[in-house]
Structure formats: C-alpha cells, structure tokens
Design a protein around this motif. Sequence first.
Motif, short mmCIF file in Angstrom:
data_model
loop_
_atom_site.label_atom_id
_atom_site.label_comp_id
_atom_site.label_asym_id
_atom_site.label_seq_id
_atom_site.Cartn_x
_atom_site.Cartn_y
_atom_site.Cartn_z
N GLU A 23 1.22 -1.32 -0.15
CA GLU A 23 -0.03 0.10 -0.35
C GLU A 23 0.43 1.60 -0.25
O GLU A 23 0.75 1.98 -0.45
CB GLU A 23 -0.79 0.22 1.30
CG GLU A 23 -1.91 1.29 1.32
CD GLU A 23 -2.93 0.65 0.45
OE1 GLU A 23 -3.89 1.84 -0.29
OE2 GLU A 23 -3.58 -0.17 0.36
N LYS A 24 1.56 0.99 1.21
CA LYS A 24 2.33 2.11 0.94
C LYS A 24 4.22 1.56 1.50
O LYS A 24 4.20 0.98 2.09
CB LYS A 24 2.68 3.79 2.03
CG LYS A 24 1.17 3.77 1.82
CD LYS A 24 0.98 4.87 3.72
CE LYS A 24 -0.52 5.52 2.42
NZ LYS A 24 -1.28 5.90 4.56
N TRP B 103 8.22 3.19 2.07
CA TRP B 103 9.09 4.16 2.04
C TRP B 103 11.28 3.45 2.33
O TRP B 103 10.78 2.15 2.46
CB TRP B 103 9.15 4.52 4.27
CG TRP B 103 7.44 5.22 4.31
CD1 TRP B 103 7.99 6.32 4.41
CD2 TRP B 103 6.61 5.06 4.80
NE1 TRP B 103 6.18 7.01 5.25
CE2 TRP B 103 6.52 5.43 5.59
CE3 TRP B 103 6.55 3.03 5.29
CZ2 TRP B 103 4.61 4.93 5.38
CZ3 TRP B 103 4.72 3.01 4.77
CH2 TRP B 103 3.77 3.94 5.23
N PHE C 110 9.59 8.85 2.18
CA PHE C 110 7.93 8.18 1.93
C PHE C 110 8.41 8.77 0.60
O PHE C 110 8.45 9.58 -0.24
CB PHE C 110 6.83 8.83 2.28
CG PHE C 110 5.37 8.25 1.78
CD1 PHE C 110 4.80 7.27 2.29
CD2 PHE C 110 4.67 9.26 0.56
CE1 PHE C 110 3.60 6.58 1.58
CE2 PHE C 110 3.89 8.81 0.26
CZ PHE C 110 2.92 7.32 0.27
N GLN D 134 3.02 5.18 -3.15
CA GLN D 134 1.32 4.44 -3.26
C GLN D 134 1.04 3.95 -3.33
O GLN D 134 0.83 4.36 -5.20
CB GLN D 134 0.72 6.09 -1.73
CG GLN D 134 -0.08 6.91 -3.20
CD GLN D 134 -0.54 7.00 -2.12
OE1 GLN D 134 -0.61 7.93 -0.61
NE2 GLN D 134 -1.38 8.31 -3.21
#
Length: 160
Positions: A138-139, A141, A146, A149
């Motif tokens: 989903e995301k 880093w 970050f 996404q």
Amino acid sequence: MNRFFFIIPLLLSCDSKKGEDICCVIIDATMHFMVQNTDGTDLLNPGVGEIDVNSIKIWYRLKNGELQEVNNPNLTVSKGYTIITPESKSSRFYEVVIHLSTQQHKDNISYTYIQWAENDMDEVKTQFDRSHGNMLAEKIWINQDFVWQRGLEPLITLIK
C-alpha cells in the motif's frame, strides 16, 4: 452421488470471514527500482560498473528483529530480486524488481533491506493492505522517506 463429491471441494476452497466469501488471495509484494547517480547514470548497467548486480543481497527483518538473507535455491527468484534489461521493456534503464518481505510486524508493516555493496544498504519499509484476504503493498518508505503509494506506477528511482 458424483455431484456431492464435486460440491464439497468447491465449498472447502472458499473461506467465510465476517460474512464475506474469500475464494482467492492476491499477494502483491514486488517493487521496481531504477538506481541512478545525480548525473542520471544508470548504476545497474553492467557497462558502468557502479553496482555489480550479481552481488546484490536482499534481507528480510524477522519478527524477532534479526535480518535473514533471502536464499531459496528451489525458487525461480532465489535471491529475492530480478534484473530487467532495457531491451526487455523498451527502456534505456535497467531495473531491479525486489520481492518485498511479507513478514508482518506491527500495523501490517514489513521491512526489506537491499544491500547494493558491502557498505551500502537501503531499508524498504512497506505497509500492506490486508483487507478481503489479500496482501497488497500500500505504501513504501525508503530509509524513512515516503516514496510510493498504491495507485502510482510501481517504479521507484533511487539516487545514489
């Protein structure tokens, strides 16, 4: 009588969870990376020689905090990564496809480490969506920044 035996395996292949029928699980845990220097030079290109793609190591952080090198000789992607050449996708850059760790820590987070050289390692923190029986990245880093996404192209450019 034959119909009875046909229906039972079909019913057993589905799982009911909170009133939902879950018959299939989708796992999307890969990410594509291009690696360049500040001048835009493709560091994965063997002609440049900056990163020896055969020396890349992928590590997964286990729930106990230890790192485990990915080494599954029985799998097609035994080291946890694949190199995609520019010719295979009509591009001018090489890419490395990393198979992200799916070992979940708190809040559906996993940690994968890409070791480019002996003293060069990046942390890839991935948050997964675990709804409907699926596991979808989903995301992401990189070294706590970050960078991605879901919904964006699954390609991250790292500058080294």
